[in-house]
Design a protein around this motif. Structure first.
Motif, PDB file in Angstrom:
ATOM      1  N   PRO A 118       0.820  -1.229   0.000  1.00 15.47           N
ATOM      2  CA  PRO A 118       0.000   0.000   0.000  1.00 15.47           C
ATOM      3  C   PRO A 118       0.846   1.268   0.000  1.00 15.47           C
ATOM      4  CG  PRO A 118      -0.822  -1.586   1.613  1.00 15.47           C
ATOM      5  CD  PRO A 118       0.515  -2.089   1.159  1.00 15.47           C
ATOM      6  N   GLN A 119       1.983   1.241   0.715  1.00 15.03           N
ATOM      7  CA  GLN A 119       2.860   2.418   0.734  1.00 15.03           C
ATOM      8  C   GLN A 119       3.444   2.681  -0.648  1.00 15.03           C
ATOM      9  OE1 GLN A 119       5.752   2.240   4.156  1.00 15.03           O
ATOM     10  NE2 GLN A 119       4.706   0.305   4.543  1.00 15.03           N
ATOM     11  N   MET A 120       3.858   1.624  -1.337  1.00 17.17           N
ATOM     12  CA  MET A 120       4.416   1.791  -2.675  1.00 17.17           C
ATOM     13  C   MET A 120       3.397   2.435  -3.610  1.00 17.17           C
ATOM     14  SD  MET A 120       7.591   0.976  -3.228  1.00 17.17           S
ATOM     15  CE  MET A 120       8.970  -0.074  -2.734  1.00 17.17           C
ATOM     16  N   LYS A 121       2.154   2.010  -3.515  1.00 11.13           N
ATOM     17  CA  LYS A 121       1.119   2.601  -4.374  1.00 11.13           C
ATOM     18  C   LYS A 121       0.934   4.080  -4.060  1.00 11.13           C
ATOM     19  CE  LYS A 121      -1.508  -1.646  -5.222  1.00 11.13           C
ATOM     20  NZ  LYS A 121      -2.777  -2.383  -4.975  1.00 11.13           N
ATOM     21  N   GLU A 122       0.971   4.425  -2.774  1.00 11.80           N
ATOM     22  CA  GLU A 122       0.837   5.834  -2.384  1.00 11.80           C
ATOM     23  C   GLU A 122       2.017   6.659  -2.890  1.00 11.80           C
ATOM     24  OE1 GLU A 122       0.469   5.704   1.828  1.00 11.80           O
ATOM     25  OE2 GLU A 122      -1.537   4.780   1.800  1.00 11.80           O
ATOM     26  N   ILE A 123       3.221   6.106  -2.805  1.00 14.28           N
ATOM     27  CA  ILE A 123       4.403   6.818  -3.297  1.00 14.28           C
ATOM     28  C   ILE A 123       4.280   7.072  -4.793  1.00 14.28           C
ATOM     29  CG2 ILE A 123       6.882   6.555  -3.747  1.00 14.28           C
ATOM     30  CD1 ILE A 123       7.048   5.110  -1.027  1.00 14.28           C
ATOM     31  N   ILE A 124       3.867   6.067  -5.532  1.00 18.18           N
ATOM     32  CA  ILE A 124       3.722   6.231  -6.981  1.00 18.18           C
ATOM     33  C   ILE A 124       2.684   7.283  -7.299  1.00 18.18           C
ATOM     34  CG2 ILE A 124       2.948   5.044  -9.081  1.00 18.18           C
ATOM     35  CD1 ILE A 124       4.326   2.507  -7.871  1.00 18.18           C
ATOM     36  N   ASP A 125       1.585   7.305  -6.541  1.00 18.63           N
ATOM     37  CA  ASP A 125       0.558   8.341  -6.754  1.00 18.63           C
ATOM     38  C   ASP A 125       1.116   9.732  -6.475  1.00 18.63           C
ATOM     39  OD1 ASP A 125      -1.363   6.519  -7.510  1.00 18.63           O
ATOM     40  OD2 ASP A 125      -2.293   6.379  -5.528  1.00 18.63           O
ATOM     41  N   ARG A 126       1.952   9.858  -5.442  1.00 18.41           N
ATOM     42  CA  ARG A 126       2.525  11.163  -5.110  1.00 18.41           C
ATOM     43  C   ARG A 126       3.580  11.597  -6.113  1.00 18.41           C
ATOM     44  NH1 ARG A 126       2.405   9.221   0.302  1.00 18.41           N
ATOM     45  NH2 ARG A 126       4.563   8.504   0.165  1.00 18.41           N
ATOM     46  N   VAL A 127       4.455  10.668  -6.455  1.00 19.56           N
ATOM     47  CA  VAL A 127       5.633  11.008  -7.255  1.00 19.56           C
ATOM     48  C   VAL A 127       5.294  11.144  -8.738  1.00 19.56           C
ATOM     49  CG1 VAL A 127       7.905  10.148  -7.984  1.00 19.56           C
ATOM     50  CG2 VAL A 127       7.197   9.965  -5.586  1.00 19.56           C
ATOM     51  N   GLN A 128       4.358  10.326  -9.220  1.00 19.07           N
ATOM     52  CA  GLN A 128       4.007  10.307 -10.640  1.00 19.07           C
ATOM     53  C   GLN A 128       5.249  10.113 -11.523  1.00 19.07           C
ATOM     54  OE1 GLN A 128       0.626  10.688 -12.124  1.00 19.07           O
ATOM     55  NE2 GLN A 128       0.381   9.901 -10.039  1.00 19.07           N
ATOM     56  N   PRO A 129       5.936   8.996 -11.350  1.00 21.10           N
ATOM     57  CA  PRO A 129       7.184   8.801 -12.093  1.00 21.10           C
ATOM     58  C   PRO A 129       6.952   8.549 -13.574  1.00 21.10           C
ATOM     59  CG  PRO A 129       6.587   6.800 -10.916  1.00 21.10           C
ATOM     60  CD  PRO A 129       5.612   7.858 -10.484  1.00 21.10           C
ATOM     61  N   ASP A 130       7.951   8.888 -14.372  1.00 13.35           N
ATOM     62  CA  ASP A 130       7.965   8.539 -15.792  1.00 13.35           C
ATOM     63  C   ASP A 130       8.542   7.155 -16.016  1.00 13.35           C
ATOM     64  OD1 ASP A 130       7.082  11.114 -17.093  1.00 13.35           O
ATOM     65  OD2 ASP A 130       8.803  11.835 -15.946  1.00 13.35           O
ATOM     66  N   VAL A 131       9.355   6.698 -15.078  1.00 14.95           N
ATOM     67  CA  VAL A 131       9.979   5.376 -15.160  1.00 14.95           C
ATOM     68  C   VAL A 131      10.315   4.939 -13.746  1.00 14.95           C
ATOM     69  CG1 VAL A 131      12.287   6.361 -15.521  1.00 14.95           C
ATOM     70  CG2 VAL A 131      11.816   4.019 -16.265  1.00 14.95           C
ATOM     71  N   ILE A 132      10.229   3.625 -13.503  1.00 15.16           N
ATOM     72  CA  ILE A 132      10.520   3.059 -12.187  1.00 15.16           C
ATOM     73  C   ILE A 132      11.687   2.088 -12.328  1.00 15.16           C
ATOM     74  CG2 ILE A 132       9.640   1.550 -10.361  1.00 15.16           C
ATOM     75  CD1 ILE A 132       6.840   2.695 -10.958  1.00 15.16           C
ATOM     76  N   VAL A 133      12.654   2.214 -11.422  1.00 18.18           N
ATOM     77  CA  VAL A 133      13.857   1.388 -11.458  1.00 18.18           C
ATOM     78  C   VAL A 133      13.960   0.629 -10.142  1.00 18.18           C
ATOM     79  CG1 VAL A 133      16.347   1.350 -11.787  1.00 18.18           C
ATOM     80  CG2 VAL A 133      14.976   3.140 -12.899  1.00 18.18           C
ATOM     81  N   GLU A 134      13.950  -0.689 -10.211  1.00 17.58           N
ATOM     82  CA  GLU A 134      14.081  -1.515  -9.009  1.00 17.58           C
ATOM     83  C   GLU A 134      15.388  -2.292  -9.040  1.00 17.58           C
ATOM     84  OE1 GLU A 134      11.996  -5.240  -6.572  1.00 17.58           O
ATOM     85  OE2 GLU A 134      11.040  -4.477  -8.391  1.00 17.58           O
ATOM     86  N   ASP A 135      16.169  -2.169  -7.971  1.00 18.23           N
ATOM     87  CA  ASP A 135      17.374  -2.978  -7.787  1.00 18.23           C
ATOM     88  C   ASP A 135      17.128  -3.833  -6.552  1.00 18.23           C
ATOM     89  OD1 ASP A 135      19.847  -4.113  -7.442  1.00 18.23           O
ATOM     90  OD2 ASP A 135      20.964  -2.278  -7.865  1.00 18.23           O
ATOM     91  N   ASN A 136      16.506  -4.964  -6.770  1.00 19.19           N
ATOM     92  CA  ASN A 136      16.135  -5.868  -5.690  1.00 19.19           C
ATOM     93  C   ASN A 136      15.971  -7.251  -6.289  1.00 19.19           C
ATOM     94  OD1 ASN A 136      15.138  -6.904  -3.190  1.00 19.19           O
ATOM     95  ND2 ASN A 136      14.197  -4.932  -2.719  1.00 19.19           N
TER      96      ASN A 136
END
Length: 431
Positions: A118-136
């Motif tokens: 749920p936190q990740m979804k909220e962050i994406i809503d706030r940030v409105q990224p053009d691209v997401i990069v995951e190093d995991n």
């Protein structure tokens, strides 16, 4: 205008690194290039990194992977504590660790992914990224369902991208001997299938596509991995067109390192680090230091989070944290746990290695360096003084190897993986 000659609007780029220094520093290095190109760079890092990324001019929009602790924690503290408490498992053969260490690590990672969705979804809503990069190494469904390009970075040994003709990941088995591969794969299936199946069901319930068989993360629209071509497995396990190798990804830093006066003269200069996690095993740190103290050489020691419990003899100097990219060019040899960052950075600067692998892909890196002749693999808990001292003398005296690694390092540095990654992420974001 980007270095590739394309005029770009400022992008918003969201990085989601694993809460460990290796992946986070890798993202910091790439993110720094992108920020200097005028892009907005936001880190959805784990909450213990609060205040450590903002001074580097990144935005912090952090996540909790578990209920907040009563007291503030140092960056990545959970994993340091986890490693220290489970260190006895590292004495087992790798196949025996699958159920007692590898699986519990996956369970912790999955628990964190479930908790913070749920936190990740909220962050994406706030940030409105053009691209997401995951190093995991584990899937966070919100990152793949945001409707923007998803970039996966693999900053582990590339055996993580499995293949029939390469050893199974986490095994540390030789590339030239297939005799134990099938048994290891069968045991991994036996110990992990139920966990994977439950996680894949949950991932689809969050709106993401099912996970590939026995994989805990999806491929991205763009996939980057950090490993030099000279050590890669692509001849035996080719990768698809979305995959791009970065021969190295060494972060740029304003830090400067001056050799302490006490180390100005003497034998060879050697760097010793078990990484931010491995150095939490204080007994092992003390064992290695005691053996090295018997040699005529000088040592720079990364003491790690429990630095106050580690005393150094006169031929050594160290601190809790050290600017590794500034130190490696100065030394003659690296003694390392075999973490992907240190392994690839040592090759970036053309340095031979003694590898003392403890967990995860460190066994694979140690085996790969040994079978290529770039270093010596030793049992961290079973080595003798004679073995360690002999390896040091052999590597320091091998002028042919030093010349080979010097040339390899020059090639790696010319390929400039840091800026290559930034170019590819820009391209992914803009189509």
């Amino acid at each position: 205008m980007s270095p590739t000659g394309r005029s770009l609007r400022p992008l918003t780029i969201l990085f989601a690194p694993e809460s460990a220094y290796g992946p986070t520093n890798n993202c910091v290095g790439i993110g720094g290039v992108l920020r200097r190109r005028g892009h907005r760079v936001v880190f959805a890092a784990e909450a213990s990194w609060k205040g450590r990324l903002a001074p580097l001019d990144f935005e912090e929009d952090l996540v909790e992977l578990a209920p907040p602790p009563e007291q503030p924690q140092d960056a990545g503290q959970f994993w340091k504590d986890f490693i220290r408490s489970t260190a006895p498992e590292f004495r087992k053969p790798t196949i025996e660790q699958l159920g007692t260490w590898i699986k519990p690590v996956w369970e912790e990672l999955i628990s964190g992914a479930r908790y913070c969705e749920p936190q990740m979804k909220e962050i994406i809503d706030r940030v409105q990224p053009d691209v997401i990069v995951e190093d995991n190494v584990v899937c966070f469904p919100a990152l793949t369902t945001a409707g923007v390009p998803f970039v996966r970075i693999v900053s582990c040994n590339p055996l993580e991208m499995k293949g029939e003709h390469v050893p199974p990941p986490f095994s540390g088995y030789p590339a030239g001997d297939r005799s134990e591969w099938d048994e290891f794969r069968a045991e991994y299936d036996h110990t992990h299938r139920s966990l994977w199946s439950d996680f894949s069901v949950w991932v689809t319930e969050q709106g993401a596509r099912p996970l590939p068989d026995l994989e805990f993360i999806h491929e991205g629209d763009l996939n980057l991995y950090v490993y030099p071509e000279s050590a890669d497995y692509t001849d035996a396990r080719p990768l698809g067109p979305t995959w791009h190798r970065l021969d190295s990804s060494v972060r740029e830093t304003q830090e400067r390192f001056t050799l302490p006066p006490g180390l100005a003269d003497g034998g060879a200069l050697i760097y010793f680090s078990l990484g931010s996690l491995g150095s939490a095993d204080v007994d092992l740190m003390r064992k290695v230091i005691a053996s090295l103290a018997l040699t005529p050489h000088r040592y720079i020691v990364s003491k790690g989070p429990l630095h106050e419990e580690i005393e150094l003899p006169p031929n050594m100097w160290g601190k809790e944290f050290l600017p590794q990219p500034q130190i490696l060019p100065l030394v003659d040899l690296v003694i390392t746990h075999g973490g992907n960052n240190t392994t690839t950075e040592a090759l970036h600067f053309g340095k031979p290695m003694i590898l003392l692998p403890l967990f995860w892909d460190q066994y694979d890196n140690a085996q790969r360096m040994a079978e290529l002749g770039y270093g010596v693999r030793l049992d961290p808990y079973g080595f003798t003084d004679a073995q360690l001292h002999g390896a040091i003398g052999r590597l320091l005296g091998d002028t042919t190897l030093r010349r080979t690694l010097t040339e390899a390092g020059e090639t790696i540095r010319t390929r400039d993986g840091l800026h290559t990654a930034a170019d590819l992420i820009e391209r992914a974001a803009t189509g």
